[in-house]
Motif scaffolding. Sequence first.
Motif, PDB file in Angstrom:
ATOM      1  N   ILE A 184      12.644   2.363  -6.160  1.00 51.22           N
ATOM      2  CA  ILE A 184      11.423   2.490  -6.965  1.00 51.22           C
ATOM      3  C   ILE A 184      10.598   1.209  -6.908  1.00 51.22           C
ATOM      4  CG2 ILE A 184      10.599   2.728  -9.347  1.00 51.22           C
ATOM      5  CD1 ILE A 184      12.966   4.710  -9.757  1.00 51.22           C
ATOM      6  N   VAL A 185      11.255   0.053  -6.991  1.00 53.42           N
ATOM      7  CA  VAL A 185      10.542  -1.225  -6.938  1.00 53.42           C
ATOM      8  C   VAL A 185       9.846  -1.397  -5.593  1.00 53.42           C
ATOM      9  CG1 VAL A 185      10.866  -3.730  -6.905  1.00 53.42           C
ATOM     10  CG2 VAL A 185      11.960  -2.357  -8.679  1.00 53.42           C
ATOM     11  N   ILE A 186      10.559  -1.110  -4.505  1.00 62.27           N
ATOM     12  CA  ILE A 186       9.958  -1.242  -3.175  1.00 62.27           C
ATOM     13  C   ILE A 186       8.800  -0.263  -3.006  1.00 62.27           C
ATOM     14  CG2 ILE A 186      10.393  -0.957  -0.700  1.00 62.27           C
ATOM     15  CD1 ILE A 186      11.545  -3.517  -1.847  1.00 62.27           C
ATOM     16  N   ALA A 187       8.948   0.964  -3.530  1.00 63.41           N
ATOM     17  CA  ALA A 187       7.867   1.947  -3.437  1.00 63.41           C
ATOM     18  C   ALA A 187       6.629   1.478  -4.185  1.00 63.41           C
ATOM     19  CB  ALA A 187       8.340   3.293  -3.980  1.00 63.41           C
ATOM     20  N   ILE A 188       6.821   0.885  -5.347  1.00 58.62           N
ATOM     21  CA  ILE A 188       5.681   0.371  -6.119  1.00 58.62           C
ATOM     22  C   ILE A 188       4.995  -0.772  -5.366  1.00 58.62           C
ATOM     23  CG2 ILE A 188       5.068  -0.886  -8.231  1.00 58.62           C
ATOM     24  CD1 ILE A 188       7.204   0.840  -9.657  1.00 58.62           C
ATOM     25  N   ILE A 189       5.793  -1.674  -4.805  1.00 56.53           N
ATOM     26  CA  ILE A 189       5.223  -2.797  -4.052  1.00 56.53           C
ATOM     27  C   ILE A 189       4.446  -2.297  -2.842  1.00 56.53           C
ATOM     28  CG2 ILE A 189       5.805  -4.792  -2.605  1.00 56.53           C
ATOM     29  CD1 ILE A 189       8.140  -5.310  -4.584  1.00 56.53           C
ATOM     30  N   LEU A 190       5.037  -1.376  -2.077  1.00 54.58           N
ATOM     31  CA  LEU A 190       4.344  -0.847  -0.897  1.00 54.58           C
ATOM     32  C   LEU A 190       3.098  -0.058  -1.283  1.00 54.58           C
ATOM     33  CD1 LEU A 190       7.323   0.270   1.354  1.00 54.58           C
ATOM     34  CD2 LEU A 190       5.819  -1.708   1.655  1.00 54.58           C
ATOM     35  N   GLY A 191       3.160   0.686  -2.384  1.00 52.27           N
ATOM     36  CA  GLY A 191       1.986   1.420  -2.852  1.00 52.27           C
ATOM     37  C   GLY A 191       0.858   0.482  -3.251  1.00 52.27           C
ATOM     38  N   ALA A 192       1.208  -0.616  -3.924  1.00 50.81           N
ATOM     39  CA  ALA A 192       0.192  -1.594  -4.319  1.00 50.81           C
ATOM     40  C   ALA A 192      -0.428  -2.261  -3.090  1.00 50.81           C
ATOM     41  CB  ALA A 192       0.807  -2.648  -5.241  1.00 50.81           C
ATOM     42  N   LEU A 193       0.405  -2.620  -2.124  1.00 54.92           N
ATOM     43  CA  LEU A 193      -0.123  -3.232  -0.901  1.00 54.92           C
ATOM     44  C   LEU A 193      -1.025  -2.258  -0.146  1.00 54.92           C
ATOM     45  CD1 LEU A 193       2.984  -5.178   0.425  1.00 54.92           C
ATOM     46  CD2 LEU A 193       0.846  -6.137  -0.439  1.00 54.92           C
ATOM     47  N   ASP A 194      -0.626  -1.003  -0.073  1.00 55.43           N
ATOM     48  CA  ASP A 194      -1.449   0.006   0.591  1.00 55.43           C
ATOM     49  C   ASP A 194      -2.797   0.147  -0.107  1.00 55.43           C
ATOM     50  OD1 ASP A 194      -1.961   2.192   2.433  1.00 55.43           O
ATOM     51  OD2 ASP A 194      -1.663   3.519   0.706  1.00 55.43           O
ATOM     52  N   PHE A 195      -2.776   0.172  -1.431  1.00 63.48           N
ATOM     53  CA  PHE A 195      -4.026   0.280  -2.188  1.00 63.48           C
ATOM     54  C   PHE A 195      -4.922  -0.926  -1.933  1.00 63.48           C
ATOM     55  CE2 PHE A 195      -6.484  -0.734  -6.003  1.00 63.48           C
ATOM     56  CZ  PHE A 195      -7.271   0.415  -6.081  1.00 63.48           C
ATOM     57  N   LEU A 196      -4.327  -2.125  -1.962  1.00 59.46           N
ATOM     58  CA  LEU A 196      -5.115  -3.341  -1.739  1.00 59.46           C
ATOM     59  C   LEU A 196      -5.702  -3.385  -0.332  1.00 59.46           C
ATOM     60  CD1 LEU A 196      -2.884  -5.977  -3.553  1.00 59.46           C
ATOM     61  CD2 LEU A 196      -5.100  -5.079  -4.290  1.00 59.46           C
ATOM     62  N   PHE A 197      -4.900  -3.053   0.675  1.00 59.73           N
ATOM     63  CA  PHE A 197      -5.409  -3.069   2.042  1.00 59.73           C
ATOM     64  C   PHE A 197      -6.485  -2.005   2.247  1.00 59.73           C
ATOM     65  CE2 PHE A 197      -1.226  -5.091   3.351  1.00 59.73           C
ATOM     66  CZ  PHE A 197      -1.787  -6.349   3.467  1.00 59.73           C
ATOM     67  N   SER A 198      -6.284  -0.829   1.654  1.00 65.50           N
ATOM     68  CA  SER A 198      -7.292   0.224   1.778  1.00 65.50           C
ATOM     69  C   SER A 198      -8.600  -0.186   1.105  1.00 65.50           C
ATOM     70  CB  SER A 198      -6.784   1.522   1.147  1.00 65.50           C
ATOM     71  OG  SER A 198      -5.673   2.006   1.829  1.00 65.50           O
ATOM     72  N   ALA A 199      -8.493  -0.787  -0.073  1.00 62.66           N
ATOM     73  CA  ALA A 199      -9.697  -1.243  -0.774  1.00 62.66           C
ATOM     74  C   ALA A 199     -10.379  -2.352   0.030  1.00 62.66           C
ATOM     75  CB  ALA A 199      -9.327  -1.748  -2.164  1.00 62.66           C
ATOM     76  N   GLY A 200      -9.601  -3.239   0.589  1.00 69.37           N
ATOM     77  CA  GLY A 200     -10.175  -4.311   1.409  1.00 69.37           C
ATOM     78  C   GLY A 200     -10.880  -3.777   2.637  1.00 69.37           C
ATOM     79  N   MET A 201     -10.272  -2.817   3.303  1.00 60.13           N
ATOM     80  CA  MET A 201     -10.887  -2.238   4.504  1.00 60.13           C
ATOM     81  C   MET A 201     -12.167  -1.488   4.153  1.00 60.13           C
ATOM     82  SD  MET A 201      -9.419  -2.957   7.282  1.00 60.13           S
ATOM     83  CE  MET A 201      -8.540  -4.466   7.015  1.00 60.13           C
ATOM     84  N   SER A 202     -12.162  -0.784   3.035  1.00 59.32           N
ATOM     85  CA  SER A 202     -13.372  -0.053   2.674  1.00 59.32           C
ATOM     86  C   SER A 202     -14.502  -1.005   2.270  1.00 59.32           C
ATOM     87  CB  SER A 202     -13.096   0.955   1.557  1.00 59.32           C
ATOM     88  OG  SER A 202     -12.673   0.301   0.394  1.00 59.32           O
ATOM     89  N   LEU A 203     -14.146  -2.196   1.727  1.00 58.08           N
ATOM     90  CA  LEU A 203     -15.184  -3.190   1.432  1.00 58.08           C
ATOM     91  C   LEU A 203     -15.734  -3.781   2.719  1.00 58.08           C
ATOM     92  CD1 LEU A 203     -13.704  -5.128  -1.613  1.00 58.08           C
ATOM     93  CD2 LEU A 203     -15.706  -3.632  -1.590  1.00 58.08           C
ATOM     94  N   ILE A 204     -14.872  -4.009   3.684  1.00 59.63           N
ATOM     95  CA  ILE A 204     -15.298  -4.617   4.941  1.00 59.63           C
ATOM     96  C   ILE A 204     -16.147  -3.645   5.760  1.00 59.63           C
ATOM     97  CG2 ILE A 204     -14.484  -5.475   7.186  1.00 59.63           C
ATOM     98  CD1 ILE A 204     -12.079  -6.673   5.667  1.00 59.63           C
ATOM     99  N   PHE A 205     -15.688  -2.399   5.868  1.00 58.03           N
ATOM    100  CA  PHE A 205     -16.360  -1.438   6.757  1.00 58.03           C
ATOM    101  C   PHE A 205     -17.283  -0.486   6.022  1.00 58.03           C
ATOM    102  CE2 PHE A 205     -12.473  -2.622   9.141  1.00 58.03           C
ATOM    103  CZ  PHE A 205     -13.100  -3.153  10.259  1.00 58.03           C
ATOM    104  N   LYS A 206     -17.365  -0.576   4.702  1.00 58.29           N
ATOM    105  CA  LYS A 206     -18.258   0.276   3.903  1.00 58.29           C
ATOM    106  C   LYS A 206     -18.117   1.746   4.244  1.00 58.29           C
ATOM    107  CE  LYS A 206     -20.418  -3.333   2.191  1.00 58.29           C
ATOM    108  NZ  LYS A 206     -20.130  -3.859   0.903  1.00 58.29           N
ATOM    109  N   ALA A 207     -16.882   2.227   4.351  1.00 56.47           N
ATOM    110  CA  ALA A 207     -16.662   3.621   4.756  1.00 56.47           C
ATOM    111  C   ALA A 207     -16.649   4.538   3.586  1.00 56.47           C
ATOM    112  CB  ALA A 207     -15.343   3.762   5.511  1.00 56.47           C
TER     113      ALA A 207
END
Length: 61
Positions: A38-61
Motif C-alpha cells: 500500500i505504501v509503495i502504491a501510494i508513492i508511485l501514484g503520487a509520483l505519477d500524478f506529479l509527473f503527469s501534472a508537470g508534463m501537462s504544464l510543459i506541453f499544455k495538452a
Amino acid sequence: MAKVFGFFKECGVELKKVTWPTRDDVVASVKVVLVSTIVIAIILGALDFLFSAGMSLIFKA
C-alpha cells in the motif's frame, strides 16, 4: 515407475523435516507485505500524478 514412487516418498520424508512457520508468523508476514504494498502504491501514484501534472504544464495538452 519405481523411481517415480521413490522420488515422491523421499519428497514426503524431506517435507516432514521442514520447520513450518506458525500462524502468528504468517499473519505478521502478510501484514508487512500488505502495508508495504500500500505504501509503495501510494508513492508511485503520487509520483505519477506529479509527473503527469508537470508534463501537462510543459506541453499544455
